[in-house]
Design a protein around this motif. Structure first.
Motif, PDB file in Angstrom:
ATOM      1  N   LEU A 109     -39.891 -86.123 -69.407  1.00  0.00           N
ATOM      2  CA  LEU A 109     -40.534 -85.664 -70.645  1.00  0.00           C
ATOM      3  C   LEU A 109     -41.020 -86.637 -71.491  1.00  0.00           C
ATOM      4  CD1 LEU A 109     -37.451 -83.238 -71.363  1.00  0.00           C
ATOM      5  CD2 LEU A 109     -39.550 -82.660 -70.400  1.00  0.00           C
ATOM      6  N   ASN A 110     -40.672 -87.787 -71.377  1.00  0.00           N
ATOM      7  CA  ASN A 110     -41.217 -89.029 -72.327  1.00  0.00           C
ATOM      8  C   ASN A 110     -42.592 -89.316 -71.501  1.00  0.00           C
ATOM      9  OD1 ASN A 110     -39.561 -89.687 -74.657  1.00  0.00           O
ATOM     10  ND2 ASN A 110     -37.930 -89.635 -73.288  1.00  0.00           N
ATOM     11  N   ALA A 111     -42.577 -89.312 -70.493  1.00  0.00           N
ATOM     12  CA  ALA A 111     -43.973 -89.988 -69.699  1.00  0.00           C
ATOM     13  C   ALA A 111     -44.879 -88.956 -69.898  1.00  0.00           C
ATOM     14  CB  ALA A 111     -43.528 -89.938 -68.182  1.00  0.00           C
ATOM     15  N   ARG A 112     -44.312 -87.633 -70.078  1.00  0.00           N
ATOM     16  CA  ARG A 112     -45.317 -86.420 -70.146  1.00  0.00           C
ATOM     17  C   ARG A 112     -46.002 -86.602 -71.784  1.00  0.00           C
ATOM     18  NH1 ARG A 112     -45.001 -81.355 -72.879  1.00  0.00           N
ATOM     19  NH2 ARG A 112     -46.303 -79.767 -72.111  1.00  0.00           N
ATOM     20  N   THR A 113     -45.356 -87.186 -72.636  1.00  0.00           N
ATOM     21  CA  THR A 113     -45.788 -87.108 -74.034  1.00  0.00           C
ATOM     22  C   THR A 113     -46.742 -88.294 -73.842  1.00  0.00           C
ATOM     23  OG1 THR A 113     -43.631 -86.408 -75.090  1.00  0.00           O
ATOM     24  CG2 THR A 113     -44.942 -87.738 -76.650  1.00  0.00           C
ATOM     25  N   PHE A 114     -46.229 -89.541 -73.402  1.00  0.00           N
ATOM     26  CA  PHE A 114     -46.962 -90.495 -73.365  1.00  0.00           C
ATOM     27  C   PHE A 114     -48.556 -90.291 -72.546  1.00  0.00           C
ATOM     28  CE2 PHE A 114     -42.910 -93.274 -72.619  1.00  0.00           C
ATOM     29  CZ  PHE A 114     -42.370 -93.040 -74.022  1.00  0.00           C
TER      30      PHE A 114
END
Length: 161
Positions: free
Chosen positions: A64-69
């Motif tokens: 999920l964080n990589a998606r936002t990044f």
């Protein structure tokens, strides 16, 4: 006073600024405007997974964080978050995502949405003394039961700018 060109950010407000501390979001937007910061909100960004999700499934939280990044990376903008919990969770995820094999496993999931995280968000390191700011706010409860939010920039109340 001469107006500087806007510094632009991919804005990730976090869940708390829309729920548990709803006064934070409009205050941050107002402060950013006053400071000449342009905020491009990352529409559709996921929760960072802080807490329970991170404990239950770290791979999912990191995805999920990589998606936002990746969404910020597509904009070629650095991320600005006003939530200290989100910032901490994102920093931890970035450390784990620095490992290429792990990041590639996550990118296989992101590919389903046409996203890819290279491992580096576009960095912008402004000269703090020239541009801005640390964000600090203090909540006050008065006898009338109303909550007040005082914002500070460079240690001075925002109202003094």
């Amino acid at each position: 006073m001469e107006r500087r060109p806007a510094v632009k950010f991919a804005f990730y407000p976090g869940c708390v600024s829309r729920g548990g501390c709803p006064e934070l979001y409009p205050a941050a937007v107002a402060v950013a405007e006053k400071l000449g910061l342009e905020l491009e909100e990352i529409e559709g960004a996921s929760c960072t997974g802080a807490g329970v999700m991170q404990e239950a499934n770290l791979f999912l939280a990191d995805t999920l964080n990589a998606r936002t990044f990746a969404m910020a990376q597509q904009r070629e903008l650095p991320i600005l978050t006003i939530c200290s919990t989100c910032q901490g969770t994102m920093a931890q995820a970035r450390q784990r995502l620095a490992e290429p094999t792990y990041r590639e496993r996550i990118n296989q999931v992101l590919a389903e949405e046409g996203l890819y995280y290279s491992g580096d968000i576009h960095e912008h390191k402004p000269n703090i003394s020239e541009h801005y700011v640390t964000w600090d706010y203090k909540r006050h409860h008065h006898q009338d039961g109303v909550q007040y939010l005082n914002l500070y920039c460079r240690g001075k109340p925002l109202s003094s700018f």
